[in-house]
Design a protein around this motif. Sequence first.
Motif, short mmCIF file in Angstrom:
data_model
loop_
_atom_site.label_atom_id
_atom_site.label_comp_id
_atom_site.label_asym_id
_atom_site.label_seq_id
_atom_site.Cartn_x
_atom_site.Cartn_y
_atom_site.Cartn_z
N SER A 197 -47.34 -38.85 11.65
CA SER A 197 -46.31 -38.92 12.62
C SER A 197 -45.47 -40.43 11.40
CB SER A 197 -45.69 -38.35 13.09
OG SER A 197 -46.06 -37.66 14.14
N LEU A 198 -46.86 -41.24 11.34
CA LEU A 198 -46.32 -42.80 10.63
C LEU A 198 -46.20 -42.93 9.28
CD1 LEU A 198 -47.86 -45.13 13.05
CD2 LEU A 198 -45.28 -44.68 13.07
N ILE A 199 -47.10 -41.76 8.73
CA ILE A 199 -47.15 -41.51 7.23
C ILE A 199 -45.95 -40.90 7.20
CG2 ILE A 199 -48.74 -40.16 5.53
CD1 ILE A 199 -49.82 -43.02 6.18
N GLU A 200 -45.55 -39.57 8.04
CA GLU A 200 -44.68 -38.72 7.21
C GLU A 200 -43.34 -39.23 7.05
OE1 GLU A 200 -45.39 -35.58 10.42
OE2 GLU A 200 -46.38 -34.76 8.87
N VAL A 229 -51.81 -50.36 8.73
CA VAL A 229 -51.37 -51.00 9.74
C VAL A 229 -52.51 -49.09 9.89
CG1 VAL A 229 -50.77 -50.78 11.66
CG2 VAL A 229 -49.90 -52.37 10.59
N VAL A 230 -51.91 -47.90 9.17
CA VAL A 230 -52.49 -46.47 9.57
C VAL A 230 -53.69 -47.09 9.46
CG1 VAL A 230 -52.83 -44.36 9.07
CG2 VAL A 230 -50.41 -45.53 9.72
N ARG A 231 -54.20 -47.79 8.06
CA ARG A 231 -55.71 -47.49 7.19
C ARG A 231 -56.95 -49.07 8.58
NH1 ARG A 231 -57.06 -51.47 2.45
NH2 ARG A 231 -55.75 -52.43 3.59
N ASP A 232 -56.43 -49.43 8.87
CA ASP A 232 -57.28 -50.45 10.23
C ASP A 232 -56.92 -50.00 11.03
OD1 ASP A 232 -56.26 -53.25 8.40
OD2 ASP A 232 -54.44 -53.38 9.20
N VAL A 233 -56.68 -49.17 11.77
CA VAL A 233 -56.40 -48.42 13.13
C VAL A 233 -57.26 -46.94 12.95
CG1 VAL A 233 -55.87 -46.62 14.56
CG2 VAL A 233 -54.88 -48.59 14.15
N LEU A 234 -57.42 -45.92 11.81
CA LEU A 234 -57.86 -45.39 11.05
C LEU A 234 -60.32 -45.57 10.72
CD1 LEU A 234 -58.37 -42.25 10.82
CD2 LEU A 234 -57.81 -42.62 8.84
N ASN A 235 -59.70 -47.11 10.48
CA ASN A 235 -61.03 -47.76 10.44
C ASN A 235 -61.71 -47.54 11.45
OD1 ASN A 235 -63.38 -48.40 8.46
ND2 ASN A 235 -62.57 -50.20 9.42
N THR A 236 -61.22 -48.48 12.40
CA THR A 236 -61.62 -49.17 13.55
C THR A 236 -61.95 -47.34 14.44
OG1 THR A 236 -60.07 -51.35 13.31
CG2 THR A 236 -61.07 -50.74 15.59
N GLU A 258 -59.95 -43.47 1.52
CA GLU A 258 -60.06 -44.03 0.29
C GLU A 258 -58.95 -44.07 -0.10
OE1 GLU A 258 -64.54 -41.80 -0.83
OE2 GLU A 258 -62.37 -40.72 -1.33
N THR A 259 -57.89 -42.83 0.24
CA THR A 259 -56.25 -42.55 0.07
C THR A 259 -55.69 -43.92 0.04
OG1 THR A 259 -56.25 -40.33 -0.32
CG2 THR A 259 -54.15 -41.33 -0.50
N LEU A 260 -55.93 -44.48 1.11
CA LEU A 260 -54.99 -45.38 1.96
C LEU A 260 -55.82 -47.05 1.52
CD1 LEU A 260 -55.53 -44.32 5.45
CD2 LEU A 260 -53.06 -44.93 4.28
N ASP A 261 -56.55 -47.33 0.78
CA ASP A 261 -57.27 -47.88 -0.15
C ASP A 261 -56.81 -48.12 -1.45
OD1 ASP A 261 -59.23 -49.05 1.24
OD2 ASP A 261 -60.76 -47.54 1.23
N ILE A 262 -56.02 -47.35 -2.37
CA ILE A 262 -55.53 -46.89 -3.39
C ILE A 262 -53.79 -47.50 -3.03
CG2 ILE A 262 -54.71 -45.01 -4.86
CD1 ILE A 262 -56.84 -43.36 -4.39
N ILE A 263 -53.48 -46.93 -2.28
CA ILE A 263 -52.22 -47.18 -1.53
C ILE A 263 -52.34 -48.73 -1.34
CG2 ILE A 263 -50.54 -47.13 0.31
CD1 ILE A 263 -51.44 -43.46 0.47
N ALA A 264 -52.98 -49.22 -0.47
CA ALA A 264 -52.97 -50.85 -0.35
C ALA A 264 -52.96 -51.58 -1.79
CB ALA A 264 -53.87 -51.33 0.58
N LEU A 265 -53.65 -50.83 -2.89
CA LEU A 265 -54.36 -51.70 -4.54
C LEU A 265 -52.63 -51.68 -5.09
CD1 LEU A 265 -57.49 -50.49 -4.93
CD2 LEU A 265 -57.41 -53.02 -4.85
#
Length: 310
Positions: A197-200, A229-236, A258-265
Amino acid sequence: MSRFGISSLKKLIQNKNSSRAIVVMAVILVLLAGVGVTAIRTQVADQQVMPVSGEIANDAEIAPLVFRSAYFSLERELNDSAVGWVPNDLMISPTAWFDNKENLQRGIIFATRGIINVFTTNFARSGSGEELNKHLLKAQTSSFPYAEDVWMFASSESRYKEGIKSINSYLKDLENDKAVFNVKTDDLYVLMNTLESLIEMPQSRLKTGVKSHFEADDAIYFAKGVCLVVRDVLNTVTRAYPELMNRGGKQNITVALETLDIIALFNPLYVFAGGNKIGDSMAPNQVQALASKLDITANRLRDVKLALDK
């Protein structure tokens, strides 16, 4: 310009010393502009994911990591950002013009609020009838929901730091067996649903709410803040609960991260909104490009969620 003005300008240019001074001033202005642009870009540059190293043995190690993942990006903005918390800066402050940084931080606090709600309501009690820990309740209802643009009296920064302090007080209670940390499959399902939902939310904004370049960078950097934030939580969480990787599909989680990493860049010199209703369809459409990355992430999270529901 009057004849007198033109004549004076010609004399100034013809004078060698004046010409040199003009060149020096021009070079200084260019250098200052370059430093300014570099500083602004650095403030929204690649943000590293929260580090999680080694094996996670038990709940005593899981709880601090999981809760920290919710506020890791926020804490970095509060304590490590060279420009501080920008959304509550006054218009007279130079940092008030750092709109990319501002929207990044707005995205971060938006996502932090949603995830803290899940952790407080689902992860920190044994059942729905159990009373919430008082420290987490304070963080959930008073600290993190506080508006991000308040600069005086109780500032936004002070409230958010207070929220992080409250979480650490809960973790102290947990160490002393005065609090609960209990995560079931149903709770992980709720978390995955929240991450989706946060992504949407920013995804929808990118698809329907952007009509100009000026709106494009606001929407894009807000989305980037949410994704950090979503990436930190999902990874952890997937490191803490490896069964989530197995049940939800290792490929789904790998692709999402991997997609969240691309967005972070993502940090272009200029954000283009080509293809929108502004007569510049020949320009790149970075809005659509980022929205497609959010699509991939949301779809993968949805697959993980559905696998947990079986």
